[in-house]
Design an enzyme around this catalytic site. Sequence first.
Site, short mmCIF file in Angstrom:
data_model
loop_
_atom_site.label_atom_id
_atom_site.label_comp_id
_atom_site.label_asym_id
_atom_site.label_seq_id
_atom_site.Cartn_x
_atom_site.Cartn_y
_atom_site.Cartn_z
N HIS A 1 0.81 -1.23 0.00
CA HIS A 1 0.00 0.00 0.00
C HIS A 1 0.84 1.27 0.00
O HIS A 1 0.34 2.34 0.34
CB HIS A 1 -0.95 0.00 1.21
CG HIS A 1 -1.92 -1.13 1.20
ND1 HIS A 1 -2.51 -1.63 2.34
CD2 HIS A 1 -2.38 -1.91 0.19
CE1 HIS A 1 -3.32 -2.63 2.03
NE2 HIS A 1 -3.25 -2.84 0.74
N CYS B 1 3.64 13.47 -7.40
CA CYS B 1 2.72 14.41 -8.06
C CYS B 1 1.38 13.71 -8.21
O CYS B 1 1.32 12.56 -8.65
CB CYS B 1 3.29 14.77 -9.43
SG CYS B 1 2.11 15.67 -10.46
N THR C 1 -3.43 -8.20 11.21
CA THR C 1 -4.33 -7.67 10.20
C THR C 1 -5.71 -8.27 10.39
O THR C 1 -5.87 -9.43 10.73
CB THR C 1 -3.85 -7.94 8.77
OG1 THR C 1 -4.78 -7.37 7.85
CG2 THR C 1 -3.68 -9.42 8.48
C1 BV8 Z 1 -8.41 -2.28 -5.16
C2 BV8 Z 1 -2.96 2.77 2.56
C3 BV8 Z 1 -9.12 -2.41 -7.40
C4 BV8 Z 1 -3.59 4.10 2.84
C5 BV8 Z 1 -4.74 1.11 2.69
C6 BV8 Z 1 -12.07 -7.61 -3.41
C7 BV8 Z 1 -11.05 -7.53 -4.35
C8 BV8 Z 1 -10.45 -6.31 -4.64
C9 BV8 Z 1 -10.86 -5.14 -3.98
C10 BV8 Z 1 -11.88 -5.21 -3.06
C11 BV8 Z 1 -12.48 -6.44 -2.77
N1 BV8 Z 1 -13.42 -6.20 -1.84
C12 BV8 Z 1 -13.41 -4.90 -1.50
C13 BV8 Z 1 -12.51 -4.27 -2.24
C14 BV8 Z 1 -12.24 -2.83 -2.18
C15 BV8 Z 1 -11.19 -2.44 -1.16
C16 BV8 Z 1 -11.36 -3.16 0.16
O1 BV8 Z 1 -10.68 -4.15 0.41
N2 BV8 Z 1 -12.23 -2.64 1.01
C17 BV8 Z 1 -12.40 -3.20 2.34
C18 BV8 Z 1 -12.65 -2.06 3.34
C19 BV8 Z 1 -13.57 -4.17 2.28
N3 BV8 Z 1 -9.86 -2.64 -1.66
C20 BV8 Z 1 -9.32 -1.65 -2.36
O2 BV8 Z 1 -9.89 -0.61 -2.63
C21 BV8 Z 1 -7.90 -1.88 -2.84
N4 BV8 Z 1 -7.85 -1.52 -4.23
O3 BV8 Z 1 -8.83 -3.38 -4.92
O4 BV8 Z 1 -8.46 -1.69 -6.38
C22 BV8 Z 1 -8.61 -1.85 -8.66
C23 BV8 Z 1 -7.95 -2.70 -9.54
C24 BV8 Z 1 -7.50 -2.19 -10.75
C25 BV8 Z 1 -7.68 -0.82 -11.06
C26 BV8 Z 1 -8.32 0.02 -10.14
C27 BV8 Z 1 -8.80 -0.49 -8.94
C28 BV8 Z 1 -6.92 -0.94 -2.13
C29 BV8 Z 1 -6.84 -1.29 -0.67
C30 BV8 Z 1 -5.70 -0.49 -0.02
C31 BV8 Z 1 -6.25 0.69 0.77
N5 BV8 Z 1 -5.16 1.38 1.48
N6 BV8 Z 1 -3.70 1.72 3.27
C32 BV8 Z 1 -3.39 4.53 4.26
O5 BV8 Z 1 -2.86 3.76 5.08
O6 BV8 Z 1 -3.74 5.69 4.55
S1 BV8 Z 1 -5.51 -0.14 3.53
C33 BV8 Z 1 -5.41 0.11 5.22
O7 BV8 Z 1 -6.25 -0.86 5.74
C34 BV8 Z 1 -4.03 -0.12 5.85
O8 BV8 Z 1 -3.07 -0.51 4.91
C35 BV8 Z 1 -4.28 -1.25 6.87
O9 BV8 Z 1 -3.21 -2.13 7.00
C36 BV8 Z 1 -5.42 -1.93 6.23
C37 BV8 Z 1 -6.32 -2.69 7.12
O10 BV8 Z 1 -6.82 -1.71 8.12
P1 BV8 Z 1 -6.78 -2.02 9.75
O11 BV8 Z 1 -7.97 -2.86 10.05
O12 BV8 Z 1 -6.45 -0.90 10.65
O13 BV8 Z 1 -5.58 -2.76 9.96
P2 BV8 Z 1 -5.66 -4.17 10.02
O14 BV8 Z 1 -6.55 -4.76 8.98
O15 BV8 Z 1 -4.27 -4.50 9.91
O16 BV8 Z 1 -6.45 -4.44 11.50
C38 BV8 Z 1 -5.78 -4.27 12.70
C39 BV8 Z 1 -5.66 -5.69 13.27
O17 BV8 Z 1 -4.60 -5.70 14.18
C40 BV8 Z 1 -6.92 -6.12 14.00
O18 BV8 Z 1 -7.29 -7.42 13.61
C41 BV8 Z 1 -6.46 -6.12 15.48
O19 BV8 Z 1 -7.10 -7.15 16.22
C42 BV8 Z 1 -5.00 -6.41 15.35
N7 BV8 Z 1 -4.16 -5.92 16.43
C43 BV8 Z 1 -4.35 -4.87 17.25
N8 BV8 Z 1 -3.30 -4.76 18.10
C44 BV8 Z 1 -2.42 -5.75 17.78
C45 BV8 Z 1 -2.96 -6.49 16.72
N9 BV8 Z 1 -2.33 -7.55 16.16
C46 BV8 Z 1 -1.14 -7.89 16.69
N10 BV8 Z 1 -0.55 -7.23 17.71
C47 BV8 Z 1 -1.16 -6.17 18.27
N11 BV8 Z 1 -0.56 -5.51 19.30
#
Ligand code: BV8
Length: 253
Positions: free
Chosen positions: A126, A134, A193
């Site tokens: 990401h 830009c 994650t």
């Molecule tokens: C795309 C950068 C297509 C910005 C981020 C299926 C297929 C493809 C796409 C999709 C799909 N379904 C849905 C989609 C769309 C979307 C998506 O996934 N939406 C989600 C919300 C459902 N995906 C996209 O839009 C992606 N793009 O698919 O484009 C395309 C293709 C061709 C042409 C055009 C378009 C892009 C996704 C990337 C978005 N950018 N980050 C920024 O950071 O500002 S994602 C962002 O979310 C972060 O990177 C983060 O890592 C990630 C997950 O968020 P969090 O929940 O906070 O983090 P995490 O998941 O890691 O959760 C925290 C976990 O840690 C919890 O489980 C918690 O219990 C645990 N935890 C807490 N403390 C601890 C711990 N674990 C261990 N130790 C601890 N101490």
Amino acid sequence: MTGDPAAQAIPGGLARALSASRLVVFLTGAGISAESGIPTFRQAMTGLWSRFRPEELATPEAFARDPETVWRWYAWRRGLVAATRPNAGHLAIAGLQRHLPASVLVTQNVDGLHQRAGSDPVLELHGNIGRSVCARDRRPVAQADGEKLPACPRCGGPVRPDVVWFGEALPAGVLEQARQAARRCDLFFSVGTSAVVYPAAELAELAAGAGATVVEINPEPTPLTRRARFHLQGPGGVMLPALLQSLEDTQRI
Ligand code: BV8
């Protein structure tokens, strides 16, 4: 085996599998940086940003609508990253990589903490908020700190962080390398994650489908938990050092 209670949480079978592994993939999310004081996306956004949801700000539409606010959000996050350092979880992954014959580290995080912990290379799915581009041609520009939205020195248009927003494609080469590693590995660790952001979340499925042992490290269950062979329920900063200790104990025997 040390008397460390966390080390007791590492199943013997996992330590042996780790010791015998040919290729290990680590996939990390925002949770591994939580113990460095960087809030994950799922935790309530703190202070000034508490009225926003990250999915509302981390989009090209939000930037087109209000680039100054989005830029200030990233400036705030860059400040958090600059004021912190890698935690025991980041350091333990770098330590494990030094003990393993081959490993690939893939992260969803944009904070650069794995690199500061000594892991190299890091596949950044990401992007990285330490880099700016830009907004028009996505070519790099000199990193601009501060809260004022900078202008591109080439075209005068807005500058944006070099990160992948929701709805944007991931860097094709990086994603393909991550997919190839997931298909070839024998051990796949999903650390900190929620396994709900795609296409990153598909990597564990690819690994499991190719016969790898999937291990999840997270204090909470996630949609991946039922697919994982091992779920080390706890923080990465505790479980990963214990895993490193168990590997060192196994390799010492
Ligand atoms: C795309 C950068 C297509 C910005 C981020 C299926 C297929 C493809 C796409 C999709 C799909 N379904 C849905 C989609 C769309 C979307 C998506 O996934 N939406 C989600 C919300 C459902 N995906 C996209 O839009 C992606 N793009 O698919 O484009 C395309 C293709 C061709 C042409 C055009 C378009 C892009 C996704 C990337 C978005 N950018 N980050 C920024 O950071 O500002 S994602 C962002 O979310 C972060 O990177 C983060 O890592 C990630 C997950 O968020 P969090 O929940 O906070 O983090 P995490 O998941 O890691 O959760 C925290 C976990 O840690 C919890 O489980 C918690 O219990 C645990 N935890 C807490 N403390 C601890 C711990 N674990 C261990 N130790 C601890 N101490």
